[in-house]
Design an enzyme around this catalytic site. Sequence first.
Site, PDB file in Angstrom:
ATOM      1  N   HIS A 197      -2.235  -5.565   1.628  1.00  0.00           N
ATOM      2  CA  HIS A 197      -3.533  -6.228   1.472  1.00  0.00           C
ATOM      3  C   HIS A 197      -3.298  -7.629   0.937  1.00  0.00           C
ATOM      4  O   HIS A 197      -2.399  -7.845   0.124  1.00  0.00           O
ATOM      5  CB  HIS A 197      -4.416  -5.463   0.473  1.00  0.00           C
ATOM      6  CG  HIS A 197      -5.628  -6.252   0.054  1.00  0.00           C
ATOM      7  ND1 HIS A 197      -6.783  -6.258   0.787  1.00  0.00           N
ATOM      8  CD2 HIS A 197      -5.828  -7.109  -0.987  1.00  0.00           C
ATOM      9  CE1 HIS A 197      -7.651  -7.070   0.203  1.00  0.00           C
ATOM     10  NE2 HIS A 197      -7.094  -7.597  -0.874  1.00  0.00           N
ATOM     11  N   ASN A 232      -2.096   0.189   6.709  1.00  0.00           N
ATOM     12  CA  ASN A 232      -1.600  -1.063   7.293  1.00  0.00           C
ATOM     13  C   ASN A 232      -0.694  -1.842   6.332  1.00  0.00           C
ATOM     14  O   ASN A 232      -0.553  -3.055   6.433  1.00  0.00           O
ATOM     15  CB  ASN A 232      -2.758  -1.907   7.823  1.00  0.00           C
ATOM     16  CG  ASN A 232      -3.724  -2.345   6.740  1.00  0.00           C
ATOM     17  OD1 ASN A 232      -3.562  -1.985   5.580  1.00  0.00           O
ATOM     18  ND2 ASN A 232      -4.724  -3.111   7.113  1.00  0.00           N
ATOM     19  N   TYR A 264     -12.232  -2.251  -3.956  1.00  0.00           N
ATOM     20  CA  TYR A 264     -12.784  -2.450  -2.612  1.00  0.00           C
ATOM     21  C   TYR A 264     -14.313  -2.342  -2.602  1.00  0.00           C
ATOM     22  O   TYR A 264     -14.896  -2.041  -1.552  1.00  0.00           O
ATOM     23  CB  TYR A 264     -12.195  -1.421  -1.647  1.00  0.00           C
ATOM     24  CG  TYR A 264     -10.815  -1.774  -1.126  1.00  0.00           C
ATOM     25  CD1 TYR A 264     -10.603  -2.908  -0.341  1.00  0.00           C
ATOM     26  CD2 TYR A 264      -9.713  -0.957  -1.381  1.00  0.00           C
ATOM     27  CE1 TYR A 264      -9.355  -3.218   0.167  1.00  0.00           C
ATOM     28  CE2 TYR A 264      -8.445  -1.264  -0.883  1.00  0.00           C
ATOM     29  CZ  TYR A 264      -8.280  -2.398  -0.107  1.00  0.00           C
ATOM     30  OH  TYR A 264      -7.036  -2.714   0.411  1.00  0.00           O
ATOM     31  N   LYS A 276       0.825  -1.222   0.000  1.00  0.00           N
ATOM     32  CA  LYS A 276       0.000   0.000   0.000  1.00  0.00           C
ATOM     33  C   LYS A 276       0.858   1.270   0.000  1.00  0.00           C
ATOM     34  O   LYS A 276       2.063   1.226   0.280  1.00  0.00           O
ATOM     35  CB  LYS A 276      -0.934  -0.037   1.208  1.00  0.00           C
ATOM     36  CG  LYS A 276      -1.928  -1.202   1.159  1.00  0.00           C
ATOM     37  CD  LYS A 276      -2.949  -1.118   2.294  1.00  0.00           C
ATOM     38  CE  LYS A 276      -3.904  -2.294   2.224  1.00  0.00           C
ATOM     39  NZ  LYS A 276      -4.984  -2.181   3.244  1.00  0.00           N
ATOM     40  N   GLU A 282      -9.862 -10.406  -7.448  1.00  0.00           N
ATOM     41  CA  GLU A 282      -8.797  -9.410  -7.246  1.00  0.00           C
ATOM     42  C   GLU A 282      -7.639  -9.605  -8.230  1.00  0.00           C
ATOM     43  O   GLU A 282      -7.074  -8.626  -8.726  1.00  0.00           O
ATOM     44  CB  GLU A 282      -8.304  -9.481  -5.796  1.00  0.00           C
ATOM     45  CG  GLU A 282      -9.379  -9.013  -4.814  1.00  0.00           C
ATOM     46  CD  GLU A 282      -8.959  -9.094  -3.363  1.00  0.00           C
ATOM     47  OE1 GLU A 282      -7.830  -9.559  -3.081  1.00  0.00           O
ATOM     48  OE2 GLU A 282      -9.759  -8.674  -2.507  1.00  0.00           O
TER      49      GLU A 282
END
Length: 139
Positions: A116, A113, A50, A10, A127
Site C-alpha cells: 500500500h 496486492n 482504511y 501487506k 496515514e
Amino acid sequence: MIQRTLSIIKPDATARNLDGAILAMIQEAGLRVVAMKRLHLSCEQAGGFYAVHKERPFYNDLCAFMSSGPVVVSVLEGEDAIAKYRTLMGATNPEKAEDGTIRKRFAQNIEANSVHGSDAPETAAFEIAYFFNALEIVG
Ligand code: CMP
C-alpha cells in the site's frame, strides 16, 4: 519537492518473506526509509486505517486480510515520494500493473496486492500519523 509517504508491506508479502526484496526495490528507486515497524494489526486497527473505504463492498474482506498476518509499515522520504512510490507499486489490480513494478512482480490479486502507498499529501499525513509519532521518524 521532498515529500513523505506511508508504505505498508501487506500480509501476503510478509508471508512469502518478501519484505527485503520489496524494501530493496524501494531503496533502488531512490526512496529513503525514515521510519519502520513490523506489526500484526487487529481487524479494528486495519479498519481504522482504511476508514475512507468503509462503504466499499470489499471493506470487510480487506480488514480481515490486513489483520491476517504481519505487516511492515514504513515512512518513505524523497523527491515526489508519493507519486514515485505509486509508480513503483503499479496498478492496484496486478493484472494491470506495468512490468518492473512491485505489484507486477509479487501481487497475487486485487486484494492481496503486496503493498500500500498513500495517494495524496493529505492521506499521507493521516496515514503516517496513524502509525508513527514525531520521535519515531528520523530523516
Ligand atoms: P490499497 O492500495 O491498499 O487500497 C485499498 C485496498 O483495498 C487495495 O489496495 C486492495 O488491497 C483492496 N481491494 C480489494 N478489492 C479492491 C477493489 N475492487 N478496488 C480497490 N481496492 C481493492
